[in-house]
Design a protein around this motif. Structure first.
Motif, PDB file in Angstrom:
ATOM      1  N   GLY A   1       0.789  -1.224   0.000  1.00 53.98           N
ATOM      2  CA  GLY A   1       0.000   0.000   0.000  1.00 53.98           C
ATOM      3  C   GLY A   1       0.819   1.271   0.000  1.00 53.98           C
ATOM      4  N   ARG A   2       1.359   1.636   1.167  1.00 54.58           N
ATOM      5  CA  ARG A   2       2.065   2.884   1.385  1.00 54.58           C
ATOM      6  C   ARG A   2       1.168   4.082   1.090  1.00 54.58           C
ATOM      7  NH1 ARG A   2       6.976   3.798   4.268  1.00 54.58           N
ATOM      8  NH2 ARG A   2       7.252   1.690   4.995  1.00 54.58           N
ATOM      9  N   SER A   3       0.205   4.293   1.953  1.00 53.87           N
ATOM     10  CA  SER A   3      -0.707   5.413   1.767  1.00 53.87           C
ATOM     11  C   SER A   3       0.052   6.728   1.888  1.00 53.87           C
ATOM     12  CB  SER A   3      -1.821   5.355   2.814  1.00 53.87           C
ATOM     13  OG  SER A   3      -1.285   5.458   4.124  1.00 53.87           O
ATOM     14  N   GLY A   4      -0.506   7.733   1.270  1.00 59.28           N
ATOM     15  CA  GLY A   4       0.064   9.071   1.255  1.00 59.28           C
ATOM     16  C   GLY A   4      -0.634   9.862   0.178  1.00 59.28           C
ATOM     17  N   HIS A   5      -0.089  11.026  -0.167  1.00 59.22           N
ATOM     18  CA  HIS A   5      -0.685  11.805  -1.241  1.00 59.22           C
ATOM     19  C   HIS A   5       0.391  12.192  -2.245  1.00 59.22           C
ATOM     20  CE1 HIS A   5       0.696  14.992   1.573  1.00 59.22           C
ATOM     21  NE2 HIS A   5       0.888  15.711   0.479  1.00 59.22           N
ATOM     22  N   GLY A   6      -0.046  12.516  -3.465  1.00 60.11           N
ATOM     23  CA  GLY A   6       0.889  12.891  -4.517  1.00 60.11           C
ATOM     24  C   GLY A   6       1.205  11.733  -5.436  1.00 60.11           C
ATOM     25  N   ALA A   7       2.099  11.984  -6.388  1.00 59.96           N
ATOM     26  CA  ALA A   7       2.382  11.035  -7.461  1.00 59.96           C
ATOM     27  C   ALA A   7       3.203   9.840  -6.979  1.00 59.96           C
ATOM     28  CB  ALA A   7       3.113  11.732  -8.600  1.00 59.96           C
ATOM     29  N   VAL A   8       3.019   8.720  -7.688  1.00 53.48           N
ATOM     30  CA  VAL A   8       3.798   7.492  -7.501  1.00 53.48           C
ATOM     31  C   VAL A   8       4.745   7.376  -8.693  1.00 53.48           C
ATOM     32  CG1 VAL A   8       3.695   4.980  -7.262  1.00 53.48           C
ATOM     33  CG2 VAL A   8       1.867   6.424  -6.308  1.00 53.48           C
ATOM     34  N   VAL A   9       6.014   7.092  -8.445  1.00 51.22           N
ATOM     35  CA  VAL A   9       7.019   7.111  -9.508  1.00 51.22           C
ATOM     36  C   VAL A   9       7.705   5.760  -9.582  1.00 51.22           C
ATOM     37  CG1 VAL A   9       8.947   8.395 -10.490  1.00 51.22           C
ATOM     38  CG2 VAL A   9       7.419   9.520  -8.859  1.00 51.22           C
TER      39      VAL A   9
ATOM     40  N   LEU B   1       9.802   1.538  -6.836  1.00 48.12           N
ATOM     41  CA  LEU B   1       8.851   2.635  -6.720  1.00 48.12           C
ATOM     42  C   LEU B   1       9.326   3.651  -5.690  1.00 48.12           C
ATOM     43  CD1 LEU B   1       5.434   0.730  -6.640  1.00 48.12           C
ATOM     44  CD2 LEU B   1       6.425   1.971  -8.574  1.00 48.12           C
ATOM     45  N   ALA B   2       8.921   4.911  -5.896  1.00 46.39           N
ATOM     46  CA  ALA B   2       9.194   5.980  -4.944  1.00 46.39           C
ATOM     47  C   ALA B   2       7.947   6.848  -4.844  1.00 46.39           C
ATOM     48  CB  ALA B   2      10.388   6.811  -5.393  1.00 46.39           C
ATOM     49  N   LEU B   3       7.671   7.343  -3.640  1.00 46.05           N
ATOM     50  CA  LEU B   3       6.494   8.183  -3.422  1.00 46.05           C
ATOM     51  C   LEU B   3       6.637   8.925  -2.099  1.00 46.05           C
ATOM     52  CD1 LEU B   3       5.068   6.248  -1.154  1.00 46.05           C
ATOM     53  CD2 LEU B   3       3.953   5.202  -3.107  1.00 46.05           C
ATOM     54  N   ARG B   4       5.701   9.844  -1.893  1.00 40.59           N
ATOM     55  CA  ARG B   4       5.625  10.551  -0.614  1.00 40.59           C
ATOM     56  C   ARG B   4       4.867   9.671   0.366  1.00 40.59           C
ATOM     57  NH1 ARG B   4       5.812  16.006   0.240  1.00 40.59           N
ATOM     58  NH2 ARG B   4       5.541  16.332  -2.001  1.00 40.59           N
TER      59      ARG B   4
END
Length: 692
Positions: A622-630, A638-641
């Motif tokens: 999952g890794r919930s958060g907001h903004g784009a997934v890269v 993968l990298a994200l906020r």
């Protein structure tokens, strides 16, 4: 005409130290006390700050080195008390939790009709000074609770003189002196969209020569005042000079129109307050000896009509803060007859679906790191001081150098670089012309390109705008999405102010054709693009209900000169609007997005034809958060906020996630062979290598 104002009570506010009474900044020594310096990040993350040498390929003659930063300092500007709590949280609470300097500046008093009532409360007489005071009390309680867990944690409250002669109220949280509130106390418009000349809108447009004050009942500022347009800009510039931000938050200066009503989609104070901030930032950027700064703008009211972007836990924390501000328990804990919070908000503490989301306006691309002309060479691009900032790594074993700033001011936050077939790099972005005497506010798309592979970047070239000027929604354009075909010609897509797609294509002579409609409706956010291994381009844009896609030919022909398909419905469910796309396999691209409410990462593969190939893929963990997934171009990582606001990474499909609570960063991360890049709020590039 001036008048004396009663001081009020607010007995929770402590006696003001003599240093504060003299106008000295309480938060000045915080960086020293916390050990915050402008050094290089350690552990597995490398960084490059403004003290590094200019990078190869960026000429000294076209660059200005920003001064070395002295530690992260965020200044955020709001039109009204509560704009930060509705539209900038959880970013605000994450800055507070980071222990770094945060200053919140409120342009108007937010006095409304002067009645601090919710439905069912006894009707109070109108008293604008008291209502402004109650809203201040609510903000102080909300910030104190976010910082210390105690809404009654005391503040030092004083009058200060801003450079330029303006008088303002400064509040400093005694137990956390790096947290400050500044109240400029101008009159608010009192209406969302109706014409009200005596307002920030009227002052900006010249419909009034001055805008007066509405002082809160307990404010230490005791003399009423009135500011001209120039004095408001000078005052905000003075705030910036005093607090020396490395990162600035503000509301969206070009929110566009509501499709249903045809009226502005945001409060006029939000829009024109943000434009005053833009004008002050342009002036501040020319001042020597200050830290370099980045800027992020936020959607206001319009975010409430989009799918929720925050997970339940983050939303509940945000709602608790709003309930503190709204004075839900209605007890006299602050011992102030004006009231301890904003009872108007108490009737609907989540607003009109505002508290469930946070969204960046024109947040930039996820492809802002690009390979150079040589093996292992990388470039990274951002915006500092309203100018293009360039970082450079000449080889895999080399260190990053930069940033250096290119000529050309007025860039909006975030840029979109693309690599051309011959190895050169073009960088696309949008920039704002504030107008000035006799001129009109407008935004346009622009591009700069290397003269040769690894060479210097040329001057910015204007591509104009699909809707020139500021009439209606003309200034509301997205960041561009760019497709480059095998002949090296670019097609540029922009979501315009009608919430439809517009595009322009590059001609063989290097110029660009006039903008033309490309279809679609109800588009939101920034479109994104990716080119698959066959050379075919794919463009995606979100609506509140699904995602639309366009395909672009690999090589133009006389019968099809770089023309795209009509928009096609993907059939995808709603997303949180922030999208990213990357090549996937021999003939496709993969679209990455987040699921509404949960914030979990999802993806779908496309090979043309509109519909995804196979099912929507759920990302393990999952890794919930907001903004784009890269996604990573070389390993599927993968990298994200992450939910705490820092960078979270998974090095390969199915591998455990790490991070998420590290330094806060702006925009979205970007991946490249070997690692992940992020731009932190002190203007530095961080580089995190992938680990096995």
């Amino acid at each position: 005409m001036t008048s004396r104002r009663p001081a009020g009570l607010a007995t929770r506010l402590a006696t003001v130290p003599s240093a504060v009474r003299r106008g000295l900044l309480v938060a000045t020594p915080v960086a020293v006390l916390l050990g915050i310096t402008g050094g290089v990040l350690v552990a597995t993350t490398g960084s490059s700050d403004a003290s590094d040498v200019p990078s190869r390929g960026v000429p000294e003659a076209l660059a200005v080195k920003p001064v070395r930063t002295s530690g992260e300092s965020v200044v955020q500007f709001m039109a009204h008390p509560d704009d930060d709590l509705f539209f900038m949280n959880p970013d605000t609470s994450q800055s507070i939790a980071s222990g770094r300097s945060l200053t919140s500046v409120y342009l108007t008093a937010g006095e409304s009709d002067g009645r601090n009532n919710r439905r069912g409360d006894p009707r109070r007489p109108a008293d604008k000074a008291a209502y402004a005071e109650a809203r201040q009390n609510g903000i102080r309680a909300a910030y104190a609770e976010m910082a210390t867990g105690d809404r009654t944690s005391p503040w030092d409250r004083t009058e200060i003189t801003i450079d330029g002669g303006a008088r303002a109220e400064l509040n400093t949280l005694r137990s956390r002196p790096q947290i400050s509130l500044v109240w400029l106390q101008l009159k608010e418009a009192g209406t969302v969209a109706d014409e009200r000349p005596n307002s920030l809108h009227g002052l900006w447009d010249g419909k009034t020569g001055t805008l007066g004050s509405q002082l809160a009942a307990g404010s230490p500022v005791r003399e009423d005042f009135a500011y001209t347009r120039e004095q408001v800009v000078a005052t905000i510039d003075g705030v910036l000079r005093r607090f020396r931000p490395t990162f600035v938050r503000m509301l969206d200066p070009t929110p566009g129109l509501n499709e249903r009503t045809g009226r502005t989609s945001d409060h006029q104070d939000h829009t024109y307050g943000a434009r005053f901030v833009q004008a002050a930032l342009a002036r501040y950027a020319g001042r020597p000896g200050r830290p370099a700064f980045g800027v992020q703008s936020y959607l206001g009211y319009s975010t409430g009509s989009l799918p929720h972007s925050l997970d339940p836990g983050t939303f509940e924390a945000k709602l608790r803060t709003l309930k503190t501000y709204a004075w839900m328990d209605h007890t006299d804990y602050c011992e102030d007859p004006a009231g301890c919070g904003d009872r108007k908000v108490a009737g609907r503490p989540a607003g009109r679906n505002w508290a469930q989301s946070i969204r960046y306006a024109r947040s930039g691309s996820t492809s802002w790191v690009q390979p150079g002309a040589h093996a292992g060479e990388l470039y990274a691009f951002g915006v500092l001081d309203g100018r293009l900032a360039v970082w450079h790594r000449p080889g895999k074993a080399a260190k990053w150098a930069g940033p250096v700033l290119q000529e050309g001011a007025g860039l909006d936050g975030g840029v979109v670089p693309v690599r051309l077939p011959d190895g050169r790099i073009s960088v696309y972005g949008t920039r704002t012309d504030l107008g000035g005497a006799g001129g009109g506010y407008r935004r346009e798309v622009a591009v700069t390109t290397q003269a040769s592979p690894g060479g210097v970047f040329g001057p910015w070239r204007s591509l104009g705008s699909p809707q020139p000027g500021d009439a209606g929604a003309g200034a509301d354009i997205s960041m561009p999405a760019v497709v480059v075909d095998r002949a090296g010609m670019a097609a540029v897509y922009v979501r315009d102010g009608r919430h439809a797609m517009s595009m322009t294509v590059q001609r063989p002579d290097g110029g660009f054709a006039p903008w033309q409609p490309a279809g679609g409706r109800e588009l939101r956010g920034d479109p994104v693009a990716a080119v698959d291994a066959t050379g075919r381009g794919h463009v995606f844009a979100a609506t509140p209900k699904t995602v639309l896609t366009w395909t672009h030919p690999a090589t133009p022909t006389p019968a099809s000169p770089s023309s795209p398909s009509l928009p096609m419905a993907t059939g995808l469910p709603p997303t949180t609007v922030a999208l990213s796309a990357a090549p996937d396999g021999k003939d496709g691209v993969r679209l990455w997005f987040r699921e509404p409410v949960s914030g979990d990462a999802r993806s779908a593969r496309f090979t043309g034809g509109g519909r995804p190939v196979g099912p929507v893929t759920e990302v393990p963990g999952g890794r919930s958060g907001h903004g784009a997934v890269v996604s990573a171009p070389d390993r599927g990582g993968l990298a994200l906020r992450g939910r705490p606001g820092g960078l979270a990474t998974a090095p390969a499909p199915g591998r455990p996630w790490t991070g998420g609570g590290g330094p806060l960063f702006s925009g979205a991360p970007a991946t490249a062979p070997g690692g992940v890049a992020a731009l932190t709020l002190d203007g530095r590039l961080t580089w995190t290598p992938w680990h096995p």
